[in-house]
Design an enzyme around this catalytic site. Sequence first.
Site, mmCIF file in Angstrom:
data_model
loop_
_atom_site.group_PDB
_atom_site.id
_atom_site.type_symbol
_atom_site.label_atom_id
_atom_site.label_comp_id
_atom_site.label_asym_id
_atom_site.label_seq_id
_atom_site.Cartn_x
_atom_site.Cartn_y
_atom_site.Cartn_z
ATOM 1 N N ARG A 102 1.070 -0.808 -0.247
ATOM 2 C CA ARG A 102 -0.050 -0.174 -0.070
ATOM 3 C C ARG A 102 1.307 0.938 0.081
ATOM 4 O O ARG A 102 1.765 1.256 0.932
ATOM 5 C CB ARG A 102 -1.176 -0.009 0.967
ATOM 6 C CG ARG A 102 -2.067 1.300 1.656
ATOM 7 C CD ARG A 102 -2.833 1.134 2.501
ATOM 8 N NE ARG A 102 -3.818 0.823 1.864
ATOM 9 C CZ ARG A 102 -5.256 0.738 3.021
ATOM 10 N NH1 ARG A 102 -5.208 1.558 3.889
ATOM 11 N NH2 ARG A 102 -5.521 0.114 1.834
ATOM 12 N N HIS A 129 -7.933 0.464 -6.015
ATOM 13 C CA HIS A 129 -8.022 0.286 -5.116
ATOM 14 C C HIS A 129 -8.397 -1.106 -5.852
ATOM 15 O O HIS A 129 -9.171 -1.778 -5.376
ATOM 16 C CB HIS A 129 -8.377 0.525 -4.354
ATOM 17 C CG HIS A 129 -8.837 0.262 -2.822
ATOM 18 N ND1 HIS A 129 -8.021 -0.933 -2.354
ATOM 19 C CD2 HIS A 129 -9.065 0.591 -1.730
ATOM 20 C CE1 HIS A 129 -8.180 -1.032 -1.783
ATOM 21 N NE2 HIS A 129 -9.042 -0.220 -0.709
ATOM 22 N N GLN A 132 -10.305 -3.481 -3.251
ATOM 23 C CA GLN A 132 -11.547 -3.264 -2.441
ATOM 24 C C GLN A 132 -12.807 -3.156 -4.119
ATOM 25 O O GLN A 132 -13.478 -4.060 -3.689
ATOM 26 C CB GLN A 132 -11.154 -1.777 -2.567
ATOM 27 C CG GLN A 132 -13.216 -1.765 -1.945
ATOM 28 C CD GLN A 132 -12.898 -1.557 -0.730
ATOM 29 O OE1 GLN A 132 -12.233 -1.689 0.094
ATOM 30 N NE2 GLN A 132 -14.457 -2.009 -0.351
ATOM 31 N N ASP A 219 -17.301 7.297 -1.767
ATOM 32 C CA ASP A 219 -16.187 7.164 -0.638
ATOM 33 C C ASP A 219 -15.681 8.478 -0.476
ATOM 34 O O ASP A 219 -15.979 9.865 -1.406
ATOM 35 C CB ASP A 219 -14.643 6.366 -2.029
ATOM 36 C CG ASP A 219 -13.643 6.780 -1.091
ATOM 37 O OD1 ASP A 219 -13.239 6.290 -0.238
ATOM 38 O OD2 ASP A 219 -12.669 6.119 -1.668
ATOM 39 N N CYS A 259 -16.650 1.910 0.689
ATOM 40 C CA CYS A 259 -15.376 0.838 0.422
ATOM 41 C C CYS A 259 -14.482 1.082 2.780
ATOM 42 O O CYS A 259 -14.122 0.263 2.798
ATOM 43 C CB CYS A 259 -13.866 1.291 0.523
ATOM 44 S SG CYS A 259 -13.328 3.216 -0.241
ATOM 45 N N ARG A 287 -13.860 -8.564 1.799
ATOM 46 C CA ARG A 287 -12.161 -8.160 1.583
ATOM 47 C C ARG A 287 -11.737 -9.824 2.006
ATOM 48 O O ARG A 287 -10.724 -9.770 1.324
ATOM 49 C CB ARG A 287 -12.133 -6.956 1.984
ATOM 50 C CG ARG A 287 -12.654 -5.479 1.729
ATOM 51 C CD ARG A 287 -12.051 -4.771 0.627
ATOM 52 N NE ARG A 287 -10.467 -5.083 0.296
ATOM 53 C CZ ARG A 287 -9.806 -3.994 1.278
ATOM 54 N NH1 ARG A 287 -10.038 -3.293 1.164
ATOM 55 N NH2 ARG A 287 -8.274 -4.354 0.319
HETATM 56 N N1 NVA Z 1 -10.151 6.687 -1.651
HETATM 57 C C1 NVA Z 1 -9.581 6.570 -0.344
HETATM 58 C C2 NVA Z 1 -9.478 4.445 0.012
HETATM 59 C C3 NVA Z 1 -9.806 4.506 1.067
HETATM 60 C C4 NVA Z 1 -9.900 2.763 1.435
HETATM 61 C C5 NVA Z 1 -8.066 6.124 0.189
HETATM 62 O O1 NVA Z 1 -7.550 6.733 -0.555
HETATM 63 O O2 NVA Z 1 -8.252 7.322 1.481
HETATM 64 N N1 CP Z 2 -11.335 -0.107 2.262
HETATM 65 C C1 CP Z 2 -9.860 0.086 3.252
HETATM 66 O O1 CP Z 2 -8.754 0.023 1.995
HETATM 67 O O2 CP Z 2 -10.051 -0.088 3.789
HETATM 68 P P1 CP Z 2 -8.639 0.088 5.024
HETATM 69 O O3 CP Z 2 -8.109 1.554 4.486
HETATM 70 O O4 CP Z 2 -8.861 0.223 6.540
HETATM 71 O O5 CP Z 2 -7.490 -0.681 4.600
#
Ligand code: NVA
Ligand code: CP
Length: 300
Positions: A102, A129, A132, A219, A259, A287
Site C-alpha cells: 500500500r 484499489h 477493494q 468514497d 469501501c 475483502r
Molecule cells: N480513497 C480512499 C480509500 C481508502 C480505503 C483513500 O485512498 O484514502
Molecule cells: N477499504 C480499505 O481499504 O480500508 P483500509 O484503509 O482500512 O485498509
Amino acid sequence: MKHLLKMLDLSAEEITDILNTADQLKYEKKHNIPHPRLAGKTLGMIFQKASTRTRVSFETGMYQLGGYPLFLSSNDLQIGRGEPVQDTARVLSRYLDGIMIRTYEQSEVEALAEYGSIPVINGLTDFAHPCQVLADLMTIREARGQLDGLKMCFIGDGNNMLNSLAVGGLKMGMKVSAACPKGYEPDARVLEFAKGNPNFFLTDKPEEAIAGADVVITDVWSSMGMEAEKEKRQRDFAGYQINSENLKLAAPEAMVLHCLPAHRGEEITEEVFEAHADEIFEEAENRLHAQKAVLVKLLG
Ligand code: NVA
Ligand code: CP
C-alpha cells in the site's frame, strides 16, 4: 495472471475466476472446512499508509490459508530511509513468496513487480484499489446473482476507487455512471479505457448519474495523502453526497456500498449509511474472501 496491480490488467475471465474462488473460500470458512492452500508460504505486507481492513484481512487471510504474513511498516524498512524500490524488490523476492504493498505512486508498485521475481499485490495506491473492487464486485454478484447489465453509480471524487470500479464494472458488463465535480474526474488512463463504451457515462450532476442505478457507491472526498486539501475539497464536493433524497432516483431496493472508512455527513448521510449497513459490512467482510482468492491464484 502474475500480479494484481490494477483492474486494467485483468480480463473478465480472470475476474470471474477470482470471484468464483472467493465464493468457494467464503463457503469453506463459514462451514469451518480447513483450506490450507498456501501452507508454508509467506506474504510480506508493506504499508506506507494507514489501514484497518486491508491489513487485518490480508493478515488473517494468509493465516487461514496456512501461510505466514509479515507486516512491514515503511517506517521500519530501509525503503523509508531511501533504499530504492528496485533493490527492495530483488531482496524481498529471495525471502518471500509474495508481496502486498500500500503506497502512493502506482509506479512504485509497478517497479516492485518489474524488478522482483514474486507476485505483487496492490493494496491501494493513489491510482487504484483493485482488492477493494474485487470485494465490491463479489458483494454485488452475491446479492444480485449477476453483474452483467446492472447499473453502478459512483458519486464523488474520481479517485483510486472510481478508477478501479469503472474499469472493473465495465469489464464485467455493467453500466457505469459517475458524477464528479469538474476537475475531479477519473484518471486519464481510465477515461481512455472507457472512451466510446456506451455503458460509460460521466457527468457533474449527481441526479443524472444516480437515475435508475442498481448499486450506488461513494468514497471519502479527501483520500489519504490529501489532508492539506481537505477544506477546499469540502467546499468543492458540497452537493456530491448520497442522501435519502437522491437515493429515491435510484432503482427501487438499490444497494449502497462504501469501501470505508466513511465520513458520515460528508459523502453519505448517517441515515443512508445505517439503512445499508448490512451491505456495507458484507462488502468489508468480502475483502477477506476476495483477497484469499487472489492469494491462492498468485501464490498457490
Ligand atoms: N480513497 C480512499 C480509500 C481508502 C480505503 C483513500 O485512498 O484514502
Ligand atoms: N477499504 C480499505 O481499504 O480500508 P483500509 O484503509 O482500512 O485498509
